[in-house]
Design a protein around this motif. Structure first.
Motif, short mmCIF file in Angstrom:
data_model
loop_
_atom_site.label_atom_id
_atom_site.label_comp_id
_atom_site.label_asym_id
_atom_site.label_seq_id
_atom_site.Cartn_x
_atom_site.Cartn_y
_atom_site.Cartn_z
N GLU A 41 0.81 -1.22 0.00
CA GLU A 41 0.00 0.00 0.00
C GLU A 41 0.85 1.28 0.00
O GLU A 41 0.31 2.38 -0.02
N GLY A 42 2.18 1.13 0.06
CA GLY A 42 3.05 2.29 0.01
C GLY A 42 3.32 2.95 1.35
O GLY A 42 4.00 3.98 1.40
N THR A 43 2.79 2.38 2.44
CA THR A 43 3.08 2.94 3.76
C THR A 43 4.57 2.83 4.05
O THR A 43 5.20 3.76 4.57
N VAL A 44 5.15 1.67 3.72
CA VAL A 44 6.61 1.48 3.75
C VAL A 44 7.09 1.61 2.31
O VAL A 44 6.52 0.99 1.39
N ASN A 45 8.13 2.39 2.08
CA ASN A 45 8.51 2.83 0.74
C ASN A 45 8.86 1.71 -0.23
O ASN A 45 8.53 1.79 -1.41
N ASN A 46 9.52 0.64 0.23
CA ASN A 46 9.96 -0.40 -0.70
C ASN A 46 10.20 -1.71 0.03
O ASN A 46 10.23 -1.75 1.26
N GLU A 47 10.37 -2.79 -0.74
CA GLU A 47 10.51 -4.13 -0.17
C GLU A 47 11.78 -4.28 0.67
O GLU A 47 11.75 -4.93 1.72
N THR A 48 12.89 -3.70 0.22
CA THR A 48 14.13 -3.87 0.98
C THR A 48 14.03 -3.21 2.35
O THR A 48 14.44 -3.78 3.36
N LEU A 49 13.46 -2.01 2.39
CA LEU A 49 13.24 -1.35 3.67
C LEU A 49 12.30 -2.19 4.53
O LEU A 49 12.53 -2.39 5.72
N GLY A 50 11.23 -2.72 3.93
CA GLY A 50 10.29 -3.56 4.66
C GLY A 50 10.94 -4.84 5.15
O GLY A 50 10.66 -5.30 6.27
N PHE A 51 11.82 -5.42 4.34
CA PHE A 51 12.50 -6.64 4.75
C PHE A 51 13.31 -6.42 6.03
O PHE A 51 13.25 -7.22 6.97
N PHE A 52 14.03 -5.30 6.09
CA PHE A 52 14.83 -5.04 7.28
C PHE A 52 13.98 -4.68 8.48
O PHE A 52 14.34 -5.02 9.61
N ILE A 53 12.84 -4.04 8.27
CA ILE A 53 11.93 -3.81 9.39
C ILE A 53 11.49 -5.14 9.98
O ILE A 53 11.48 -5.33 11.20
N GLY A 54 11.14 -6.11 9.11
CA GLY A 54 10.74 -7.43 9.59
C GLY A 54 11.86 -8.16 10.31
O GLY A 54 11.64 -8.79 11.35
N ARG A 55 13.06 -8.08 9.77
CA ARG A 55 14.20 -8.76 10.40
C ARG A 55 14.54 -8.13 11.75
O ARG A 55 14.92 -8.83 12.69
N VAL A 56 14.40 -6.81 11.85
CA VAL A 56 14.65 -6.14 13.13
C VAL A 56 13.61 -6.58 14.16
O VAL A 56 13.94 -6.84 15.32
N TYR A 57 12.35 -6.70 13.75
CA TYR A 57 11.29 -7.17 14.65
C TYR A 57 11.63 -8.57 15.19
O TYR A 57 11.54 -8.82 16.40
N LEU A 58 12.05 -9.47 14.31
CA LEU A 58 12.38 -10.82 14.75
C LEU A 58 13.59 -10.81 15.68
O LEU A 58 13.62 -11.53 16.69
N PHE A 59 14.58 -10.01 15.37
CA PHE A 59 15.78 -9.91 16.21
C PHE A 59 15.42 -9.47 17.62
O PHE A 59 15.82 -10.10 18.61
N LEU A 60 14.66 -8.40 17.74
CA LEU A 60 14.36 -7.84 19.06
C LEU A 60 13.46 -8.78 19.87
O LEU A 60 13.68 -8.97 21.07
N THR A 61 12.46 -9.37 19.26
CA THR A 61 11.55 -10.24 20.01
C THR A 61 12.23 -11.53 20.42
O THR A 61 11.95 -12.07 21.50
N GLN A 62 13.14 -12.04 19.61
CA GLN A 62 13.88 -13.25 20.00
C GLN A 62 14.88 -12.96 21.12
O GLN A 62 15.20 -13.86 21.90
N LEU A 63 15.34 -11.73 21.21
CA LEU A 63 16.21 -11.35 22.33
C LEU A 63 15.45 -11.38 23.65
O LEU A 63 16.04 -11.61 24.71
N GLY A 64 14.15 -11.11 23.61
CA GLY A 64 13.36 -11.05 24.84
C GLY A 64 12.58 -9.77 25.00
O GLY A 64 11.96 -9.54 26.04
N ILE A 65 12.58 -8.90 23.97
CA ILE A 65 11.78 -7.68 24.02
C ILE A 65 10.31 -8.06 23.86
O ILE A 65 9.94 -8.83 22.98
N ASP A 66 9.47 -7.49 24.72
CA ASP A 66 8.03 -7.75 24.70
C ASP A 66 7.42 -7.18 23.43
O ASP A 66 7.49 -5.98 23.18
N LYS A 67 6.82 -8.04 22.60
CA LYS A 67 6.27 -7.58 21.32
C LYS A 67 5.14 -6.58 21.50
O LYS A 67 4.86 -5.79 20.59
#
Length: 666
Positions: free
Chosen positions: A326-352
């Motif tokens: 929908e264009g809220t996030v500018n492009n797939e590569t930026l979106g990919f890293f947002i997703g990877r950062v989410y997985l990194f932080l939650t697997q560390l123990g950050i409360d989702k």
């Protein structure tokens, strides 16, 4: 008591718990813990003090140079803090560098001035500062204004709706206020020095970089780097060659950065020396798709687009794939890293539920950025930016190309030559030299650096009027360009390849901030034998726990010490960090002591053939043969199995004295 414990410890209870019961019990315990944590977090100040006292007392981190009174914004990590930090960085390397095939570099902290001039840090890396007019104490002007507005909004019930709207507007545009506007608001609201109530000076810019000199002559100026990214940008040409002249590719770096903060506060959240982990992902600006985006596209988490912020709505759960489509996030590569950062932080123990991705507002965006999102984590200080994920366009590589004269470009070879129309700017060195003398080079470079739109506008103006005013940034003023000084044309050429400056997607991780938020998210207190007794626990996932397990001989006798040493050797061989506690204190005290530093498993040696293994969070225990225990611990701490899996495979152990009864003796 001791005889009962020994008698109980000599028996292995064969009955196995039913998995659903085990999971249900764990869920009840987790719910109870969450309620206690929420209740305590309701009083943020009390919660912060409890966490901070525990961290300092158990030497996770302490103020640097403490015996000399300390220095604001500088902290030392103690043994458990070092271990947590090392585990976080090891997982960062695994999750990003190894899994994504990144090129890791390690560049110097001391950076020549010319590099940071090109990047804009020398001119623009500033905060506006005010001084106490009597004592000379320094404060960040925007922080004083922000604190004033927040305090009024939270505590002044007499504010009119118009005043509330005004203060909220100031908070929204705070980053856009000039020095004059900030100064006017400080005077209008009667804001004074927090400590002395003295009047404040007018705001003025203060560069946050630590300046130094390189070499004994002192003639070569340098700075302690404020970020690690510039070392990657200046090495782009060699990294591109190392990668086989192929795009996309990413380079990563972990290292120390330095910022001379005006008034550091909030512990590890705002310091003068800190660890950054940064990624620069270089990509063709005409194709920002990502082949692995489908791996993260179904993730759903809290996102806070700029439209929601501007209209007063709250963050909502969005599916990442929809946000990109929908264009809220500018492009797939930026979106990919947002997703990877989410997985990194939650697997560390950050409360989702206390993690959100907030899009930068227009007034926060750099002029060159295509899009930018911050991973913000909620803690007792509010929502804290811990990771920035930005599409920085081609700004950085172009800036260093212009300053160094070395083209930092990529190329795409064509199967067949293509006829293209290209802009050709040809300055007349002779005419520029006659007109500008010593400034000739700067004017020439500025003309050659013009974009197509600006150049064609100049061409039209020269043809119609004969001259045009042209701003030369390096001179800091406008100059008059005449028709005989430059030729601007669109020419058709055949090209065998396309040369271009890559765009950069940059995830930048503040490791200290992530670790502090992790401390808060993992901390809770549970009751001991009485309701008045509170036992501190850090519920670290095994992934980041500073020590994976402890080994306790139940009583100090030689045969148990021999078994404990045998287990310790097996754990060392398996690469598992552990400690042996042979103090004469009760087993409950030893459990409480290690729960407080977040050790997930405890091995109690109460027999020469089998031992008990206790889980920190559920406090359940199982019996395991001595020769198997290191493998069991490794299986859990490496994430191959959960505690519930292990409990189903091994007999439960029950003792006549509960952990709570023993722990109450602390």
């Amino acid at each position: 008591m001791l005889l009962r414990l020994l008698s109980s410890a000599s028996r292995a209870i064969a009955a196995k718990p039913h998995p659903p019961q085990t999971l249900a019990a764990a869920a009840v315990g987790a719910t109870s813990t969450t309620r206690k944590l929420a209740a305590m977090a309701g009083n943020r100040e009390a919660f912060r003090v409890a966490v901070g006292n525990t961290l300092e007392r158990r030497l996770f981190y302490v103020p640097s140079f403490k015996i000399y009174g300390g220095v604001a914004g500088l902290y030392d990590y103690g043994p458990p803090g070092c271990a947590v930090k090392a585990n976080v960085l090891a997982f960062w390397r695994q999750h990003f560098v190894l899994e994504e095939g990144m090129l890791e570099v390690d560049c110097p902290c001391v950076t020549p001035e010319v590099v940071l001039k090109a990047s804009g840090h020398v001119e623009k890396f500033t905060d506006l500062m005010v001084k106490d007019e009597k004592t000379g104490s320094c404060y960040r002007a925007d922080h004083l204004l922000k604190d004033f507005c927040k305090e009024k909004l939270e505590n002044d019930n007499t504010l009119s709706p118009e005043k509330v709207e005004e203060l909220n507007h100031i908070l929204a545009v705070l980053d856009d206020l000039s020095a004059e506007q900030l100064g006017a608001k400080i005077k209008e609201y009667g804001i004074v020095a927090p400590d002395t109530k003295n009047l404040l000076s007018d705001p003025y810019p203060f560069n946050l970089m630590f300046q130094t000199s390189i070499g004994p002559s002192g003639l070569s100026a340098g700075y302690m780097r404020p970020e690690t990214a510039q070392g990657i940008f200046v090495n782009f040409k060699d990294l591109y060659y190392y990668n086989g002249n192929k795009l996309p590719f990413a380079a990563a770096q972990i290292g120390q950065a330095f910022r001379n903060e005006i008034s550091p506060r909030q512990g590890l959240l705002r310091v003068r020396e800190f660890t950054l982990a940064e990624i620069e992902h270089f990509v063709d600006p005409e194709d920002k798709s990502h082949p692995k985006f489908s791996d993260v596209s179904d993730l759903e988490f809290l996102m806070f687009p700029r439209e929601d912020q501007l209209t007063g709505r709250s963050a909502t759960r969005l599916r990442l794939g929809e946000a990109v489509s929908e264009g809220t996030v500018n492009n797939e590569t930026l979106g990919f890293f947002i997703g990877r950062v989410y997985l990194f932080l939650t697997q560390l123990g950050i409360d989702k539920d206390r993690l959100r991705f907030r899009q930068h507002l227009p007034n926060e965006m750099a002029h060159y950025a295509a899009d930018c999102w911050d991973a913000e984590i909620e803690c007792s200080y509010g929502w804290i930016e811990c990771v920035g994920i930005a599409d920085r366009s081609a700004y950085d590589l172009r800036a260093h190309s212009d300053k160094s004269g070395v083209p930092l470009e990529a190329h795409e070879k064509f199967a067949e030559p293509r006829e293209v129309e290209k802009l050709v700017i040809t300055p007349s060195k002779k005419e520029l030299g006659l007109a500008f003398k010593g400034s000739q080079k700067m004017v020439l470079e500025a003309l050659e650096a013009m974009g197509e739109t600006e150049a064609l506008g100049m061409k039209a103006a020269l043809e119609s009027k004969g001259d045009v005013e042209f701003k030369v940034c390096t001179l800091g003023k406008d100059v008059t360009i005449k028709r005989n000084m430059v030729s601007i044309n669109m020419e058709k050429k055949k090209e065998h390849q396309r040369k271009f400056t890559p765009s950069v997607i940059e995830p930048s991780f503040g490791i200290g901030r992530i670790i502090y938020c992790l401390f808060e998210h993992c901390f809770y207190q549970r009751t001991g034998k009485t309701d008045d007794e509170q036992l501190n626990v850090f519920r670290f996932p095994p992934l980041v726990a500073p020590i994976k397990c402890t080994v306790f001989p139940l009583v100090k006798v030689e045969k148990f010490d021999v078994v404990a040493k045998k287990i310790s050797k097996a754990l060392t061989t398996a690469g598992i960090s552990h400690i042996i506690d042979i103090t004469g204190t009760s087993i409950g005290k030893r459990y409480a002591r290690t729960d407080e530093i977040g050790v997930p498993l405890a091995i109690t040696v109460d027999s020469t053939t089998s031992v008990t293994v206790r889980d920190r969070d559920s406090k359940d225990q199982i019996r395991v043969e001595v020769d198997e225990v290191a493998l069991v611990v490794k299986e859990v701490t490496d994430g191959q199995s959960t505690w519930a899996d292990i409990m189903w495979r091994y007999p439960a152990h029950t003792a006549l004295a509960t952990d709570e009864e023993e722990a109450s003796e602390t």
